[in-house]
Write an enzyme that holds these catalytic residues in place. Structure first.
Site, PDB file in Angstrom:
ATOM      1  CE  LYS A   1      33.659  34.957  22.742  1.00 26.78           C
ATOM      2  NZ  LYS A   1      33.777  35.967  23.893  1.00 26.78           N
TER       3      LYS A   1
ATOM      4  CE  LYS B   1      41.892  39.436  29.568  1.00 27.11           C
ATOM      5  NZ  LYS B   1      41.641  38.376  29.319  1.00 27.11           N
ATOM      6  NE  ARG B   2      34.476  42.028  35.069  1.00 26.15           N
ATOM      7  CZ  ARG B   2      35.071  41.411  36.117  1.00 26.15           C
ATOM      8  NH1 ARG B   2      35.592  42.206  36.799  1.00 26.15           N
ATOM      9  NH2 ARG B   2      35.681  40.570  36.025  1.00 26.15           N
TER      10      ARG B   2
ATOM     11  CG  HIS C   1      30.279  32.356  36.156  1.00 26.32           C
ATOM     12  ND1 HIS C   1      30.581  31.972  34.532  1.00 26.32           N
ATOM     13  CD2 HIS C   1      28.588  32.226  35.865  1.00 26.32           C
ATOM     14  CE1 HIS C   1      29.860  31.192  33.763  1.00 26.32           C
ATOM     15  NE2 HIS C   1      28.809  31.582  34.488  1.00 26.32           N
TER      16      HIS C   1
ATOM     17  CE  LYS D   1      38.527  40.099  33.588  1.00 22.33           C
ATOM     18  NZ  LYS D   1      38.960  38.613  33.687  1.00 22.33           N
TER      19      LYS D   1
ATOM     20  CB  THR E   1      35.329  33.316  26.759  1.00 19.52           C
ATOM     21  OG1 THR E   1      34.901  34.401  27.041  1.00 19.52           O
ATOM     22  CG2 THR E   1      34.229  32.072  26.900  1.00 19.52           C
TER      23      THR E   1
END
Length: 904
Positions: free
Chosen positions: A720, A608-609, A418, A614, A716
């Site tokens: 969504k 998100k985290r 992952h 990111k 993901t």
């Protein structure tokens, strides 16, 4: 729609048989005016129930409604032990939470019976995380009983939405990894696969995040505070797990002796498939002390020492992801991983040994057939010890030879990677292994020698390659768990096409060259049941009004929506649903954050985290740029934006926590500046979790997916949001690449460097200060951060952020992508001004999201890795053809009363 027409006919026929005229009249009124209900007089509810239109979830059946009421009241009296005069809202929730599980129980038992009788191959999904969220609504939707329960509660004067809000999230995960596992369980059940999820039953899940004065504070997530009505303990399947000790040799056999034993207690949760009567199992292990506490010490008054051993033992499943900045945390983490692996594999072997072929015979167990009956999937490197543990069980316990055991292990296990971050491939110190798991270190060493022999055969004399590919890294004295997972598996997959390609050319390049046939891609997906049918029922109804309902289990059907992109009424319906979803969010912002938000503003969201790769910080720099532009030209017309952040930073990740503080301080400045008004707002969502995502995602206009190219495995959240009609602004990273291919470049906002551009710039010599000097708006934003504009109480508060970007050369290249990001955001503004064109692109995104269903992903795993076949067969309902009854739905022989099946 035929299903709805059939349901209406059934209701009509049922009503004609009832003698209670009052209930007849009420049902007929509900049918004629389904969206307008008044609260029954004489109830304790003071406010009107929220209006709910009859949807594809079905018409409530009167007989079912009465049954729900009866069961609800039975649980209120006999389980909760309260009556309506003293019951609290939580008591009502508890009664509901015990009522709903009654429905899948018969299906759960029938599923176990079916799997035993068919004796097919079973799939076992091992994951340290299962981010399940709330169970109540999801269970009702998959069982098709939500409207029955809704109506029953309404008739009793209760509001289903208010009771649903009382359920604690099962936050046994940190982010995408655990949520993916939860989606996969849903899809496995919906596809009729005989499967089990295996994880840990943490007493405390991922921490509860509180934002205090703009800073993240962590508090325990006591998700079991009120108990868990969804789980069933299985003490009869208690499993011993060993630690420490030493290895000796007796009669040529290795024995692991003088070990410390901890008991693993299984707790089972039902996982219902959608409308197919299949209910699979999530089995979570809880650590229990092997014996009683020390009664002698207790009587002597030493109360602390009397229970200390039990408390320390049970720490293994106390908390999800202990802080591993210290050795004690590392040891506890390794213990957790082995505890999961050992308990699960012992359970899997027990089930195999008690499967139908061996259950009623004295036939010796043939473990060479084990890979034909079991597929074990490792969700990332955390369960990598499965390789060594399965070898130990087969060699030491079942007395197979080393070669037999290794052949069986490789054929059974498959590994999903992952991440592309090398530091995320767990590497455990050899001395820690030697102390905690001495037998496993021996087995891993043997596996490594066998592996390196194969490397020598293919590349004789290449010592550097041998060194690179060794599972046991002698130089650093560690065991590389990612490498162990590859060597001990028959299949290795990434989770998006780009990610899988990069695994083969970067992180696992040597291993790909050794065994190219092992490597595959399985692009991630999401379950449409939770992520549109549950969280966005109005959009689901609008979609179903045009293309029917088959898309719920075949998401590719959404492509038909392209035919309606120029249908004016359909466009208006999609716009209406989005605005209504945004209005609900606006109300929440006002109530919980005290911020007034314009519902027609663009909802620009990054949830998100929190992690540097990111690049929430890049988004924050753009927000500061927008703020400066409005301040410089207050009379200039701008597209109003509400920029929403959400996510948790790891407790020990100080830079990520500082980024949260910066975002909150920037929001404080902007939200309190009267010159800005409602043209720009910034909100940081506290304690982002699954249940909050279900509220946010249906309201999103713009989805931020802006990681540096080559670092996000898949993502993901992007799927969504796309499924719920958001447009994406993103780099060509992770699944964004495939989203771009599916929807077309005209319908997505792609910007920034590609993987090749990033590599080229690094090789050339990236100098972040050059971009700082080159871009005036970027320089101004960074100077404001550096000079304390957003932290006047402490001007040096964000000095480390500036150091990361300028002095330490901006590892994640925010500054290099800044200018293109801002230009892409300007294109977003221009499109948003034309609401019709914007909505048409939203529809095209929904229509293109069919590929990103977890049903498709799981079907690919089943066919190409696990060797099992999905089934659309609907099992008989519990009351239909029970074993031993006259009207059998399928021929299942009754279990003999003196024989207890042990394949659970």
């Amino acid at each position: 729609m035929e299903q709805v027409k059939s349901a209406i006919k059934t209701v009509t026929e049922s009503i004609s048989d009832l003698a209670v005229k009052k209930d007849e009249k009420k049902t007929e009124q509900n049918k004629s005016t389904p969206t307008k209900k008044t609260v029954p007089t004489g109830t304790s509810v003071s406010k009107q129930k929220a209006s709910k239109q009859i949807s594809i979830r079905g018409i409530p059946m009167l007989e079912n409604v009465q049954a729900v009421k009866k069961t609800f009241n039975r649980h209120l009296h006999f389980t909760v032990v309260k009556d309506r005069d003293v019951a609290t809202e939580r008591d009502y929730y508890s009664s509901l939470a015990y009522t709903v599980p009654d429905h899948p129980i018969g299906r759960w038992i029938r599923t176990h019976q079916h799997h035993f009788e068919t004796d097919g191959k079973r799939v076992y999904y091992l994951s340290m995380e299962f981010y399940m969220g709330r169970t109540l609504s999801n269970c009702m939707i998959n069982l098709g009983i939500e409207n029955d329960v809704d109506e029953a509660l309404y008739e009793m004067g209760l509001n289903i939405e208010e009771l649903e809000e009382l359920e604690m999230d099962a936050a046994l995960g940190n982010g995408g990894l655990g949520r993916l596992a939860a989606c996969f369980l849903d899809s496995m059940a919906t596809l009729g696969l005989p499967s089990y999820g295996y994880g840990l039953r943490y007493d405390y899940g991922i921490f509860t995040q509180k934002i205090e004065d703009g800073s993240q504070m962590e508090y325990p997530d006591d998700w079991l505070r009120y108990g868990n009505p969804w789980e069933i303990s299985r003490p009869e399947f208690l499993v011993p797990v060993q630690f420490y000790g030493k290895v000796v040799e007796e009669n040529g056999k290795k024995k692991w002796i003088e070990t410390e034993i901890i008991q693993a207690m299984p707790f089972d949760t039902p996982i219902p498939g959608f409308n197919n009567n299949v209910v699979n199992t999530l089995r979570l292990w809880s650590a229990k002390a092997p014996g009683k506490f020390n009664f002698q010490l207790f009587n002597a008054g030493d109360y602390i020492r009397a229970v200390a051993e039990q408390s320390l033992t049970e720490n293994i499943t106390r908390v999800l992801y202990p802080n591993d900045n210290f050795d004690e945390g590392k040891i506890l983490r390794l213990k957790q991983e082995y505890f999961l692996v050992s308990a699960s594999l012992q359970d899997i072997l027990r089930r195999y040994k008690h499967s139908k072929i061996y259950s009623n015979t004295s036939k010796p167990v043939d473990f060479t057939r084990f890979p034909e009956k079991a597929a074990v999937q490792l969700n990332d490197t955390h369960p990598a010890l499965s390789v060594a543990e399965l070898m130990r069980l087969l060699i030491d316990e079942e007395e197979l030879t080393w070669d037999q055991a290794f052949d069986i292990t490789k054929k059974t296990i498959a590994y999903t990677n992952h991440t592309l971050l090398p530091e995320a491939l767990e590497r455990w110190p050899i001395d820690m292994f030697q102390k905690l798991l001495p037998r496993h270190l021996e087995i891993i060493t043997e596996i490594n020698l066998h592996h390196l022999d194969l490397v020598r055969q293919k590349w004789p004399g290449d010592e550097e390659r041998l060194k690179r590919m060794s599972v046991v890294e002698d130089e650093h004295k560690v065991v590389n768990m990612g490498y162990l997972s590859i060597v001990g598996s028959h299949a290795v997959n990434g989770v998006a096409k780009l990610h899988s390609d990069l695994l083969k050319t970067t992180l696992f390049k040597d291993f790909y060259e050794l065994n190219p046939e092992k490597f595959q891609n399985k692009t991630n997906g999401i379950t449409p049941r939770r992520w549109v049918l549950l969280c966005n029922p109005d959009l689901s109804d609008v979609i179903a009004s045009k293309i029917g309902e088959s898309w719920i289990t075949n998401l590719s059907q959404l492509s038909q929506l392209r035919n309606y992109v120029n249908d004016e009424q359909f466009v208006r319906d999609v716009q209406r649903v989005k605005l209504e979803n945004k209005q609900r969010l606006v109300d929440m912002f006002k109530t919980e954050y005290g911020v007034n938000v314009n519902p027609t503003s663009m909802f620009d969201v990054q949830i998100k985290r929190i992690h540097e790769y990111k690049r929430q910080l890049l988004n924050c720099l753009h927000v500061i740029t927008l703020y400066n532009r409005i301040k410089d030209n207050p009379s200039k017309e701008t597209v109003p934006r509400t920029v929403i952040f959400g996510g948790k930073a790891a407790p020990g990740y100080l830079t990520a926590k500082l980024i949260i503080k910066l975002i909150c301080n920037v929001g404080r400045t902007i939200n309190n500046d009267p010159a800005i008004g409602d043209r720009l707002k910034v909100i940081f969502l506290e304690n982002y979790r699954v249940s909050l995502a279900e509220k946010i995602i249906p309201a999103i206009d713009l989805s931020e997916q802006i990681s540096l190219a080559g670092l996000e495995a898949s993502g993901t959240g992007n799927m969504k949001m796309m499924l719920n009609g958001a447009l994406t602004i993103g780099t060509l990273d992770g699944a964004n690449v495939e989203m771009d291919e599916e929807v077309g470049r005209d319908n997505i906002f792609i910007f920034g460097m590609t993987v090749e551009d990033v590599d080229a710039l690094r090789k050339k010599g990236y100098k972040s200060k050059e971009f700082y000097e080159r871009e005036p708006e970027l320089k101004r934003a960074l100077d404001q951060i550096r000079d304390g504009f957003f932290s006047p109480e402490d001007p040096n508060l964000f000095a480390d952020i500036i150091k990361h970007l300028l002095e330490w050369n901006d590892h994640y290249m925010l500054l290099a992508d800044y200018a293109e990001y801002v230009k892409a955001q300007e294109r977003v503004d221009q499109l948003y001004k034309n609401s019709t064109e914007w909505t048409k692109k939203c529809i095209l995104n929904i229509a293109a999201s069919g590929k990103f269903s977890s049903d498709r992903t799981i079907a690919e795993y089943a066919k190409e890795i696990w060797g099992v076949t999905p089934s659309d067969k609907k099992l008989p309902s519990p009351e239909e053809g029970r074993p031993g009854m006259k009207d059998e739905g399928e021929k299942i022989e009754p279990t003999q009363p003196h024989v207890r099946r042990q394949d659970y």
